[in-house]
Design a protein around this motif. Structure first.
Motif, PDB file in Angstrom:
ATOM      1  N   GLY A 192       0.832  -1.202   0.000  1.00  0.00           N
ATOM      2  CA  GLY A 192       0.000   0.000   0.000  1.00  0.00           C
ATOM      3  C   GLY A 192       0.870   1.257   0.000  1.00  0.00           C
ATOM      4  O   GLY A 192       0.607   2.212  -0.737  1.00  0.00           O
ATOM      5  N   GLU A 193       1.922   1.236   0.818  1.00  0.00           N
ATOM      6  CA  GLU A 193       2.844   2.376   0.880  1.00  0.00           C
ATOM      7  C   GLU A 193       3.547   2.568  -0.464  1.00  0.00           C
ATOM      8  O   GLU A 193       3.710   3.689  -0.955  1.00  0.00           O
ATOM      9  CB  GLU A 193       3.912   2.144   1.973  1.00  0.00           C
ATOM     10  N   GLU A 194       3.966   1.453  -1.035  1.00  0.00           N
ATOM     11  CA  GLU A 194       4.671   1.510  -2.319  1.00  0.00           C
ATOM     12  C   GLU A 194       3.767   2.092  -3.408  1.00  0.00           C
ATOM     13  O   GLU A 194       4.194   2.916  -4.215  1.00  0.00           O
ATOM     14  CB  GLU A 194       5.161   0.113  -2.696  1.00  0.00           C
ATOM     15  N   ALA A 195       2.512   1.661  -3.399  1.00  0.00           N
ATOM     16  CA  ALA A 195       1.560   2.172  -4.398  1.00  0.00           C
ATOM     17  C   ALA A 195       1.360   3.679  -4.221  1.00  0.00           C
ATOM     18  O   ALA A 195       1.265   4.423  -5.199  1.00  0.00           O
ATOM     19  CB  ALA A 195       0.225   1.429  -4.275  1.00  0.00           C
ATOM     20  N   LYS A 196       1.316   4.114  -2.959  1.00  0.00           N
ATOM     21  CA  LYS A 196       1.148   5.550  -2.685  1.00  0.00           C
ATOM     22  C   LYS A 196       2.327   6.366  -3.197  1.00  0.00           C
ATOM     23  O   LYS A 196       2.178   7.519  -3.606  1.00  0.00           O
ATOM     24  CB  LYS A 196       0.983   5.777  -1.176  1.00  0.00           C
ATOM     25  N   ASN A 197       3.513   5.755  -3.145  1.00  0.00           N
ATOM     26  CA  ASN A 197       4.707   6.452  -3.663  1.00  0.00           C
ATOM     27  C   ASN A 197       4.719   6.511  -5.182  1.00  0.00           C
ATOM     28  O   ASN A 197       5.294   7.412  -5.776  1.00  0.00           O
ATOM     29  CB  ASN A 197       5.987   5.764  -3.168  1.00  0.00           C
ATOM     30  N   LYS A 198       4.131   5.507  -5.811  1.00  0.00           N
ATOM     31  CA  LYS A 198       4.184   5.421  -7.271  1.00  0.00           C
ATOM     32  C   LYS A 198       3.082   6.227  -7.953  1.00  0.00           C
ATOM     33  O   LYS A 198       3.274   6.739  -9.045  1.00  0.00           O
ATOM     34  CB  LYS A 198       4.044   3.965  -7.721  1.00  0.00           C
ATOM     35  N   TRP A 199       1.901   6.240  -7.344  1.00  0.00           N
ATOM     36  CA  TRP A 199       0.755   6.910  -7.975  1.00  0.00           C
ATOM     37  C   TRP A 199       0.087   7.847  -6.995  1.00  0.00           C
ATOM     38  O   TRP A 199       0.174   7.656  -5.790  1.00  0.00           O
ATOM     39  CB  TRP A 199      -0.264   5.873  -8.470  1.00  0.00           C
ATOM     40  N   GLN A 200      -0.620   8.799  -7.558  1.00  0.00           N
ATOM     41  CA  GLN A 200      -1.358   9.756  -6.726  1.00  0.00           C
ATOM     42  C   GLN A 200      -2.685   9.142  -6.334  1.00  0.00           C
ATOM     43  O   GLN A 200      -3.696   9.377  -6.991  1.00  0.00           O
ATOM     44  CB  GLN A 200      -1.576  11.025  -7.526  1.00  0.00           C
TER      45      GLN A 200
END
Lengths: 143, 59
Positions: free
Chosen positions: A62-70
């Motif tokens: 979830g954290e990684e996705a937040k870093n990759k996309w808005q």
């Protein structure tokens, strides 16, 4: 919400969890159990997790996705224990201001779950059973 | 030293237990521990090495 559960997963609970006034889109993915795999007829499925580590890893995704996309929010719930054919084994919900990010993060999450989260699946089929998983997505051993 | 090992999925089934406490020597590697487990639980021996997830906690 990043969770492993032995109860049926309720899509609406995940949608409510990611609902956000800044979101213009909510993308969801439902992984369901099918009655066949690689030519074999599957009669039952049983999921097993290393739950503490699986939830930690889902949170990290979830954290990684937040870093990759808005994105605004993400929720992932994975089922463990016996799951009937057609029932969801995993549900992902992602909210974002715009749909591109929501779709992309949702897709990313399901691909990564299969690679890195310590959850295994036992397929019971006519004439045998097989454990699938341990990060590679490859069958390990016929028993 | 003592370690607690959690086994999952096919390892758990083959060993017939989800958790094992094992006495190992200082400086042992994961491979050493795996070899010792295979001696205790011969059904693990056919599984080889390198594919599995174990949780190992030093007690």
């Amino acid at each position: 919400m990043f969770r492993v559960t032995d109860k049926p997963i309720d899509l609406q609970v995940l949608v409510d969890c990611v609902t956000d006034p800044e979101a213009g889109a909510i993308a969801t993915f439902i992984g369901t159990t099918r009655n066949n795999n690689q030519g074999r007829k599957v009669i039952a499925l049983d999921y097993e997790a290393y739950p503490e580590m699986a939830e930690k890893e889902l949170t990290r995704l979830g954290e990684e996705a937040k870093n990759k996309w808005q994105i605004c929010r993400m929720a992932i719930v994975h089922r463990v224990g016996p799951v009937q054919i057609t029932e969801p084994s995993v549900i992902i919900a992602v909210s974002a201001a715009h749909r591109e990010a929501a779709f992309a993060a949702c897709r990313f999450a399901i691909e990564e779950i299969k690679k890195t989260v310590p959850i295994w699946k036992k397929e019971v089929y006519e004439g045998g059973e097989i454990w699938i998983g341990t990060q590679s997505g490859q069958p390990l051993s016929r028993s | 030293m003592k370690v607690k090992v959690k086994l999952f999925a096919i390892l758990r089934e083959r060993a017939g237990t989800a958790e094992v406490t094992k006495e190992i020597q200082e400086g042992s590697t994961v491979a050493d521990l795996w070899a010792a487990l295979q001696e205790d639980y011969p059904k693990l021996a056919v599984l080889g090495f390198g594919y599995f997830t174990l949780s190992i906690r030093i007690m």
